[in-house]
Design a protein around this motif. Structure first.
Motif, PDB file in Angstrom:
ATOM      1  N   SER A 131     -60.476 -48.910  -6.364  1.00 51.08           N
ATOM      2  CA  SER A 131     -59.421 -47.910  -6.192  1.00 51.08           C
ATOM      3  C   SER A 131     -58.732 -47.499  -7.485  1.00 51.08           C
ATOM      4  CB  SER A 131     -58.378 -48.415  -5.201  1.00 51.08           C
ATOM      5  OG  SER A 131     -57.793 -49.605  -5.669  1.00 51.08           O
ATOM      6  N   ILE A 132     -58.627 -48.406  -8.449  1.00 46.07           N
ATOM      7  CA  ILE A 132     -57.852 -48.080  -9.650  1.00 46.07           C
ATOM      8  C   ILE A 132     -58.599 -48.282 -10.957  1.00 46.07           C
ATOM      9  CG2 ILE A 132     -55.603 -48.499  -8.606  1.00 46.07           C
ATOM     10  CD1 ILE A 132     -55.657 -51.265  -9.947  1.00 46.07           C
ATOM     11  N   GLY A 133     -59.772 -48.874 -10.920  1.00 50.01           N
ATOM     12  CA  GLY A 133     -60.460 -49.206 -12.152  1.00 50.01           C
ATOM     13  C   GLY A 133     -60.204 -50.658 -12.496  1.00 50.01           C
ATOM     14  N   ASP A 140     -60.777 -63.577 -25.805  1.00 46.35           N
ATOM     15  CA  ASP A 140     -59.711 -62.883 -26.544  1.00 46.35           C
ATOM     16  C   ASP A 140     -59.969 -61.382 -26.602  1.00 46.35           C
ATOM     17  OD1 ASP A 140     -58.068 -65.058 -27.114  1.00 46.35           O
ATOM     18  OD2 ASP A 140     -59.329 -65.660 -28.805  1.00 46.35           O
ATOM     19  N   SER A 141     -60.660 -60.863 -25.599  1.00 50.13           N
ATOM     20  CA  SER A 141     -61.002 -59.445 -25.542  1.00 50.13           C
ATOM     21  C   SER A 141     -60.394 -58.803 -24.303  1.00 50.13           C
ATOM     22  CB  SER A 141     -62.525 -59.269 -25.488  1.00 50.13           C
ATOM     23  OG  SER A 141     -63.141 -59.865 -26.595  1.00 50.13           O
ATOM     24  N   LEU A 142     -60.245 -57.495 -24.381  1.00 48.22           N
ATOM     25  CA  LEU A 142     -59.742 -56.709 -23.264  1.00 48.22           C
ATOM     26  C   LEU A 142     -60.796 -55.692 -22.887  1.00 48.22           C
ATOM     27  CD1 LEU A 142     -57.410 -55.620 -21.433  1.00 48.22           C
ATOM     28  CD2 LEU A 142     -56.756 -54.175 -23.366  1.00 48.22           C
ATOM     29  N   LEU A 143     -61.117 -55.621 -21.592  1.00 47.05           N
ATOM     30  CA  LEU A 143     -62.034 -54.611 -21.071  1.00 47.05           C
ATOM     31  C   LEU A 143     -61.255 -53.759 -20.090  1.00 47.05           C
ATOM     32  CD1 LEU A 143     -63.873 -57.226 -21.708  1.00 47.05           C
ATOM     33  CD2 LEU A 143     -65.584 -55.968 -20.460  1.00 47.05           C
ATOM     34  N   MET A 144     -61.437 -52.436 -20.185  1.00 46.08           N
ATOM     35  CA  MET A 144     -60.696 -51.592 -19.257  1.00 46.08           C
ATOM     36  C   MET A 144     -61.409 -50.279 -18.994  1.00 46.08           C
ATOM     37  SD  MET A 144     -57.461 -50.425 -21.607  1.00 46.08           S
ATOM     38  CE  MET A 144     -56.929 -49.091 -20.577  1.00 46.08           C
ATOM     39  N   TYR A 145     -61.214 -49.783 -17.784  1.00 45.10           N
ATOM     40  CA  TYR A 145     -61.622 -48.436 -17.420  1.00 45.10           C
ATOM     41  C   TYR A 145     -60.780 -48.005 -16.235  1.00 45.10           C
ATOM     42  CZ  TYR A 145     -64.485 -50.683 -13.777  1.00 45.10           C
ATOM     43  OH  TYR A 145     -64.921 -51.435 -12.716  1.00 45.10           O
ATOM     44  N   GLY A 146     -60.528 -46.709 -16.169  1.00 43.50           N
ATOM     45  CA  GLY A 146     -59.784 -46.145 -15.052  1.00 43.50           C
ATOM     46  C   GLY A 146     -60.745 -45.660 -13.984  1.00 43.50           C
ATOM     47  N   LYS A 147     -60.220 -45.304 -12.834  1.00 42.41           N
ATOM     48  CA  LYS A 147     -61.101 -44.922 -11.721  1.00 42.41           C
ATOM     49  C   LYS A 147     -61.874 -43.644 -11.989  1.00 42.41           C
ATOM     50  CE  LYS A 147     -58.057 -42.247  -8.800  1.00 42.41           C
ATOM     51  NZ  LYS A 147     -57.910 -41.849  -7.455  1.00 42.41           N
ATOM     52  N   ASP A 148     -61.446 -42.818 -12.931  1.00 39.37           N
ATOM     53  CA  ASP A 148     -62.173 -41.593 -13.265  1.00 39.37           C
ATOM     54  C   ASP A 148     -62.748 -41.622 -14.680  1.00 39.37           C
ATOM     55  OD1 ASP A 148     -61.658 -40.403 -10.770  1.00 39.37           O
ATOM     56  OD2 ASP A 148     -59.692 -39.716 -11.445  1.00 39.37           O
TER      57      ASP A 148
END
Length: 181
Positions: A131-133, A140-148
């Motif tokens: 629903s939101i990504g 010590d890493s950050l992974l991210m993505y949004g729903k679009d």
């Protein structure tokens, strides 16, 4: 130290000394005590996220490199095609599979509604990200993505994680590259 301080005195002025300790002054007797900062695990992780967002990053993308402004082709038309619901879902399923496979090698913390979940079950992780990504801390890493989003951004991966991400992305038909920063 005033014993009233520990019984819930109403007026305490706080002066931060470090992120781990703070000094509290009791208004009734003017004595000082050092106490642990009352920062929650969630706040500590969000501070880490904010710090990582300023670090070097890589992207996991459906394209093998960044498209330059002056390149021929129809990047924006292709981008719009991939932003269609069914195409975005297929791409984000690939991102999810990468996260699940990373969790075989590393502990992960996933943020959902401002709460962090440690090593969520595969079905739970799937539900969380649909629903939101995703916003995930791995090592010590950050992974991210949004729903679009059409790419996953990876902040400050060490060499081992980056190498593994390249292999996992390749297995999903995706590419890992470093944009100009």
């Amino acid at each position: 130290v005033c014993s009233i301080l520990y019984k819930g005195i109403k007026q305490i002025s706080v002066v931060h000394i470090t992120t781990l300790l703070h000094q509290a002054k009791c208004e009734c007797c003017n004595s000082f005590v050092l106490r642990y900062n009352e920062q929650t695990k969630e706040e500590i992780k969000m501070d880490k996220v904010e710090t990582l967002l300023e670090k070097e990053y890589w992207v996991i993308d459906f394209l093998p490199r960044q498209v330059k402004k002056d390149e021929a082709g129809q990047f924006f038309a292709i981008e719009q095609y991939f932003l269609k619901d069914e195409q975005v879902k297929l791409l984000q399923e690939k991102f999810l599979r990468i996260l699940l496979k990373l969790n075989c090698y590393y502990d992960i913390s996933v943020c959902v509604n401002d709460e962090w979940v440690e090593n969520p079950a595969p079905d739970a992780l799937t539900s969380m990200t649909q629903s939101i990504g995703c916003l995930a801390l791995i090592h010590d890493s950050l992974l991210m993505y949004g729903k679009d989003d059409l790419c996953m951004t990876v902040y400050q991966p060490d060499e081992e994680i980056l190498d593994l991400l390249k292999q996992l992305a390749n297995g999903e038909g995706l590419y890992v590259w470093k944009p100009q920063q």
